[in-house]
Motif scaffolding. Sequence first.
Motif, PDB file in Angstrom:
ATOM      1  N   MET A 264     -17.982  -7.369   2.341  1.00  0.00           N
ATOM      2  CA  MET A 264     -16.891  -7.100   1.432  1.00  0.00           C
ATOM      3  C   MET A 264     -16.013  -5.992   2.015  1.00  0.00           C
ATOM      4  O   MET A 264     -16.510  -4.966   2.481  1.00  0.00           O
ATOM      5  N   THR A 265     -14.725  -6.184   2.000  1.00  0.00           N
ATOM      6  CA  THR A 265     -13.771  -5.183   2.462  1.00  0.00           C
ATOM      7  C   THR A 265     -13.169  -4.484   1.257  1.00  0.00           C
ATOM      8  O   THR A 265     -12.781  -5.125   0.292  1.00  0.00           O
ATOM      9  N   ILE A 266     -13.097  -3.171   1.327  1.00  0.00           N
ATOM     10  CA  ILE A 266     -12.499  -2.383   0.250  1.00  0.00           C
ATOM     11  C   ILE A 266     -11.253  -1.717   0.816  1.00  0.00           C
ATOM     12  O   ILE A 266     -11.304  -1.065   1.861  1.00  0.00           O
ATOM     13  N   LEU A 267     -10.144  -1.892   0.144  1.00  0.00           N
ATOM     14  CA  LEU A 267      -8.897  -1.263   0.540  1.00  0.00           C
ATOM     15  C   LEU A 267      -8.662  -0.034  -0.326  1.00  0.00           C
ATOM     16  O   LEU A 267      -8.774  -0.104  -1.545  1.00  0.00           O
ATOM     17  N   ASN A 268      -8.361   1.079   0.319  1.00  0.00           N
ATOM     18  CA  ASN A 268      -8.092   2.323  -0.393  1.00  0.00           C
ATOM     19  C   ASN A 268      -6.747   2.865   0.054  1.00  0.00           C
ATOM     20  O   ASN A 268      -6.464   2.903   1.250  1.00  0.00           O
ATOM     21  N   PRO A 269      -5.917   3.319  -0.883  1.00  0.00           N
ATOM     22  CA  PRO A 269      -4.643   3.926  -0.493  1.00  0.00           C
ATOM     23  C   PRO A 269      -4.876   5.225   0.274  1.00  0.00           C
ATOM     24  O   PRO A 269      -5.735   6.025  -0.096  1.00  0.00           O
ATOM     25  N   TYR A 270      -4.104   5.417   1.351  1.00  0.00           N
ATOM     26  CA  TYR A 270      -4.148   6.642   2.141  1.00  0.00           C
ATOM     27  C   TYR A 270      -2.727   7.158   2.244  1.00  0.00           C
ATOM     28  O   TYR A 270      -1.869   6.505   2.818  1.00  0.00           O
ATOM     29  N   LEU A 271      -2.472   8.314   1.663  1.00  0.00           N
ATOM     30  CA  LEU A 271      -1.129   8.872   1.590  1.00  0.00           C
ATOM     31  C   LEU A 271      -0.929   9.940   2.655  1.00  0.00           C
ATOM     32  O   LEU A 271      -1.815  10.757   2.897  1.00  0.00           O
ATOM     33  N   SER A 272       0.240   9.929   3.282  1.00  0.00           N
ATOM     34  CA  SER A 272       0.587  10.926   4.288  1.00  0.00           C
ATOM     35  C   SER A 272       1.636  11.870   3.734  1.00  0.00           C
ATOM     36  O   SER A 272       2.592  11.436   3.088  1.00  0.00           O
ATOM     37  N   PHE A 273       1.451  13.153   4.021  1.00  0.00           N
ATOM     38  CA  PHE A 273       2.368  14.193   3.574  1.00  0.00           C
ATOM     39  C   PHE A 273       2.745  15.054   4.772  1.00  0.00           C
ATOM     40  O   PHE A 273       2.087  15.017   5.807  1.00  0.00           O
ATOM     41  N   ARG A 274       3.785  15.863   4.640  1.00  0.00           N
ATOM     42  CA  ARG A 274       4.160  16.765   5.734  1.00  0.00           C
ATOM     43  C   ARG A 274       3.433  18.108   5.604  1.00  0.00           C
ATOM     44  O   ARG A 274       2.788  18.546   6.507  1.00  0.00           O
ATOM     45  N   ASP A 275       3.499  18.762   4.495  1.00  0.00           N
ATOM     46  CA  ASP A 275       2.844  20.066   4.353  1.00  0.00           C
ATOM     47  C   ASP A 275       2.286  20.310   2.960  1.00  0.00           C
ATOM     48  O   ASP A 275       1.929  21.447   2.631  1.00  0.00           O
ATOM     49  N   ASN A 276       2.225  19.289   2.128  1.00  0.00           N
ATOM     50  CA  ASN A 276       1.811  19.529   0.743  1.00  0.00           C
ATOM     51  C   ASN A 276       0.719  18.570   0.259  1.00  0.00           C
ATOM     52  O   ASN A 276       0.627  18.273  -0.920  1.00  0.00           O
ATOM     53  N   ALA A 277      -0.135  18.115   1.173  1.00  0.00           N
ATOM     54  CA  ALA A 277      -1.211  17.201   0.784  1.00  0.00           C
ATOM     55  C   ALA A 277      -2.159  17.835  -0.230  1.00  0.00           C
ATOM     56  O   ALA A 277      -2.553  17.199  -1.200  1.00  0.00           O
TER      57      ALA A 277
END
Length: 140
Positions: free
Chosen positions: A1-14
Amino acid sequence: MTILNPYLSFRDNAREAMEFYQQALGGDLQVMTFGDMPGMVEDEAENALVMHSMLTTPDGLVLMGSDTPAHMEYQAPQGVSVSLSGSGSDESSLRGVWDKLADGATITMPFGPAPWGDQFGMLVDRFGVSWMFSAGDSQA
């Protein structure tokens, strides 16, 4: 089973963004900085930036994010638009998350009655992330 998870990119405020999402969604937030892994950034001033973070919510969502250090190209999303989507039959729970994410957001479509009978709304949060929410019987 494959699970997809959102991965967000930020510049300096993660860190700020992920703590905001934890406040809105609940759950456990794990944060690793570049300083935790020496040699990962060229400028030691970036050691406090987030190399990897993971928020695991009580509902099972795994949302990840990181900062992009200055030596790497950061490009805001272009072309294809992606939204995170929250749905379910528990309208009060979804409205609670909506209300928290709406703080500082641009409301694209107010959370309210939709033509198909559910409650629906769209917003872009203060970090530029698009969200859609749908609550009602068709979401059960």
